[in-house]
Design an enzyme around this catalytic site. Structure first.
Site, short mmCIF file in Angstrom:
data_model
loop_
_atom_site.label_atom_id
_atom_site.label_comp_id
_atom_site.label_asym_id
_atom_site.label_seq_id
_atom_site.Cartn_x
_atom_site.Cartn_y
_atom_site.Cartn_z
N HIS A 198 0.81 -1.22 0.00
CA HIS A 198 0.00 0.00 0.00
C HIS A 198 0.84 1.26 0.00
O HIS A 198 0.46 2.27 -0.59
CB HIS A 198 -0.99 -0.02 1.17
CG HIS A 198 -2.15 -0.92 0.89
ND1 HIS A 198 -2.24 -2.19 1.40
CD2 HIS A 198 -3.21 -0.77 0.07
CE1 HIS A 198 -3.34 -2.77 0.94
NE2 HIS A 198 -3.94 -1.93 0.14
N GLU A 442 -11.53 -10.90 -3.89
CA GLU A 442 -10.08 -10.88 -3.68
C GLU A 442 -9.62 -12.02 -2.78
O GLU A 442 -8.44 -12.13 -2.47
CB GLU A 442 -9.63 -9.52 -3.14
CG GLU A 442 -10.38 -9.02 -1.93
CD GLU A 442 -9.96 -7.62 -1.50
OE1 GLU A 442 -8.91 -7.12 -1.94
OE2 GLU A 442 -10.69 -7.02 -0.68
N ASP A 466 -4.72 -8.65 -3.87
CA ASP A 466 -4.90 -9.66 -2.83
C ASP A 466 -5.21 -11.03 -3.43
O ASP A 466 -4.73 -12.05 -2.92
CB ASP A 466 -6.03 -9.26 -1.88
CG ASP A 466 -5.53 -8.28 -0.84
OD1 ASP A 466 -4.45 -8.53 -0.28
OD2 ASP A 466 -6.19 -7.27 -0.61
N CYS A 513 -9.84 -3.69 -9.98
CA CYS A 513 -9.30 -2.47 -9.39
C CYS A 513 -7.92 -2.73 -8.76
O CYS A 513 -7.37 -1.85 -8.11
CB CYS A 513 -10.26 -1.87 -8.38
SG CYS A 513 -10.62 -2.96 -7.00
#
Ligand code: PEP
Ligand code: MG
Length: 587
Positions: A198, A442, A466, A513
């Site tokens: 992230h 995910e 993920d 996404c």
């Protein structure tokens, strides 16, 4: 320092955010500073105490300045933390004891101050009272600042870089990354990390060139060294020679003119050569990024990672604060859609300082994260759901749950949402009764039960970051195994195809996404597999759009069909890469 005086070294890593940066290195150290210890001569002892006084005054001035900025930009409540910090500097016991230690031992003042402040930190952290225990953190923070001032260290906070710098660190947290000063951070280099951590996703959304996985670079460079960060090829060149600088100057010119071409073409719609329109949306982490979404002509926000609103705050934002944030995004984007994802805290995004809510876990990515956290803390979850519902009255808002593992979890989340709708109705508060609810796919168990999930929601968004880590059992932030993190593994491609088919059979649109969507090497494969929407960092839209406009959807479908027949991830990657290069005219 002149880079030409030193030997050039080239360090390979992982290209994590495109772009080239050149500048002086600032080595960001999160841990304690190293304090030298030495004896101070008798005749210098008065000066040593005066040096301590000056460091205390400088620290007081810095903290007052930060307090003022926080008060102005965030609010008085948050600024109050710094009153506690200022009080530490007035603490007679701490200051007096340091002087006494100095008089007794004759060791330099930083050594004495470190010893005394560590004793205090230790004592506070062992107290039973939670409030007093928290003061240990304040004390540690202030002591660090005093030591920095005594040692003449540069301010270590990433949001207050002294000048334009290439930041080199072992690793940084997502919130530290979000606080990077964009105008001063020329580039980012991390010893560890991966493309999908992230912290890196955030740097990419700020368009900061970034290379990760450069093992031990922090121990091989020093503040003041120079470096080129090549975020295209994933290399860092420390103390580059004149000829390397010249070569990079040329590369940068070419990249700039290529980018200018992309931006020009970006004004056109995303339509393939054979006339198929593709929807390209943007991922954002903070409301301010809406401007970027507009600049790059994304057709909506496919993922708003709301946890960043929480990560950079000293406390939980209230329902009203969240509502205002979501409303501003919905209004700015209307009539285009905004998919607001509910909290995905935990994993590599625990809330700092909230150890009661996020206790340390051995395996955080498999742990107390996202919807699992929200369903256990329904008070926090409901505040967010109500805030999103209220914002839905001001634009085309959709809601999406992260980390759903199966139908029961989805049903539970939907039940909490239904309660929130009732509560708002009873209060007479407006919201969009037709607001769509979607789920992220995910977790492998969600992918395997996509047919069941599709019965209970309006859309799917596949989180490949993920999904890949869980399907292949490859930690997405571990640079040691980053080479095994293969988006073109047949298991991934088959899973994507099956999720798309199950969704389409029931009339649901599917977006991706995860970072795969914004990578032009993978975008045609995803479209060929039937994905309806690609959502990516806003800055990636021009590249993907350029590619979409240069390709035929029929060819993308053929690419996907071929990928489904192949067994080797490397072979599939090679086909995708060749497809991309041919359309972009790259040799
Ligand atoms: C993903 O997992 O692909 C995703 C988009 O969510 P995040 O990166 O925030 O985990
Ligand atoms: Mg995810």
């Amino acid at each position: 320092m002149d880079s030409r005086a030193k030997i050039e070294i080239t360090v390979p890593g992982i290209a994590a955010s495109q772009g080239i940066a050149y500048g002086q290195i600032f080595v960001y150290v999160q841990s304690d500073v190293e304090v030298p210890s030495y004896e101070v001569a008798q005749e210098k002892r008065i000066d040593e105490v005066a040096r301590f006084d000056r460091a205390l005054i400088a620290t007081r001035q810095q903290i007052s300045k930060i307090k003022h900025e926080v008060e102005k930009n965030i609010g008085p409540e948050e600024a109050a933390i710094f009153d506690a910090h200022l009080m530490v500097l007035e603490d007679e016991a701490l200051i007096g004891e340091t002087i006494r230690e100095f008089e007794a031992t004759g060791r330099n003042i930083e050594t004495c101050f470190q010893r005394v402040s560590s004793r205090y930190v230790q004592a506070f952290s062992e107290i039973d009272d939670a409030y007093l225990r928290e003061r240990a953190g304040d004390l540690r923070d202030v002591a660090q600042r005093v030591l920095n001032n005594l040692l003449g260290q540069v301010e270590t906070a990433l949001n207050r870089l002294a000048d334009q710098r290439v930041v080199v660190a072992t690793d940084i947290s997502p919130s530290a990354s979000a606080s990077l000063d964009r105008s001063a951070a020329l580039g980012l280099v991390l010893d560890s990390g991966s493309k999908t951590s992230h912290a890196v996703i955030v740097a990419r959304s700020m368009k900061i060139p970034c290379v990760v996985g450069v093992r031990n670079l922090t121990s091989r460079v020093a503040n003041g060294d120079w470096a080129i960060v090549d975020g295209y090829d994933g290399v860092v060149i420390v103390n580059p020679s004149e000829s390397t600088l010249f070569r990079y100057g040329k590369i940068q010119e070419q990249k700039k003119s290529f980018e200018a071409r992309l931006l020009e073409a970006n004004r056109q719609p995303a339509i393939t050569q054979d006339g198929v329109e593709v929807t390209l949306m943007a991922n954002i982490e903070r409301a301010e990024e809406v401007a970027n979404v507009r600049t790059y002509f994304a057709q909506g926000i496919g993922l708003y990672r709301t946890e960043f609103l929480f990560l950079n705050s000293a406390r939980m934002p209230t329902e009203q604060e969240q509502f205002l944030d979501y409303k501003s995004v919905a209004e700015a984007m209307a009539p285009l859609p905004v998919v607001i994802r509910t909290l995905d805290l935990g994993g590599d995004k625990p809330m700092t300082g909230k150890t009661d809510l996020f206790p340390k876990e051995n395996n955080p990515f498999m742990g107390f994260r996202a919807i699992r956290f929200c369903l256990e803390h329904q008070d926090i979850f409901k505040e967010q759901l109500r805030a999103i519902l209220r914002a839905s009255a001001f634009g085309k808002v959709k809601i999406m749950y992260p980390m759903i593992s199966g139908v029961e979890e989805l049903a539970r989340a939907n039940a909490v949402l239904a309660e929130c709708r009732e509560e708002l109705k009873a209060r007479g508060v407006a919201f969009d009764p037709a607001m769509e609810v979607g789920t992220m796919i995910e977790i492998p168990s969600a992918a395997a039960t996509a047919d069941l999930l599709a019965e209970q929601c309006a859309f799917f968004s596949i989180g490949t970051n993920d999904l890949i880590q869980y399907l292949l059992a490859i930690d997405r932030v571990n640079d040691r195994i980053a080479h095994l993190y293969e988006p073109t593994h047949p298991a991934i491609i088959r899973t994507l195809r099956s999720v798309v088919d199950e969704a389409h059979r029931r009339g649901l649109p599917v977006s991706v996404c995860g970072e795969m969507a914004g990578d032009p090497v993978f975008a045609p494969l995803l479209l060929g597999l039937g994905v309806d929407i690609l959502s990516m960092s806003p800055g990636w839209v021009p590249q993907v759009k350029y590619l979409v406009r240069a390709m035929k959807m029929a060819d993308a479908r053929a690419l996907a069909a071929e990928a489904l027949r192949l067994s080797s991830p490397r072979e599939i990657y090679a086909r995708c890469d060749a497809f991309y290069r041919a359309r972009m005219r790259i040799d």
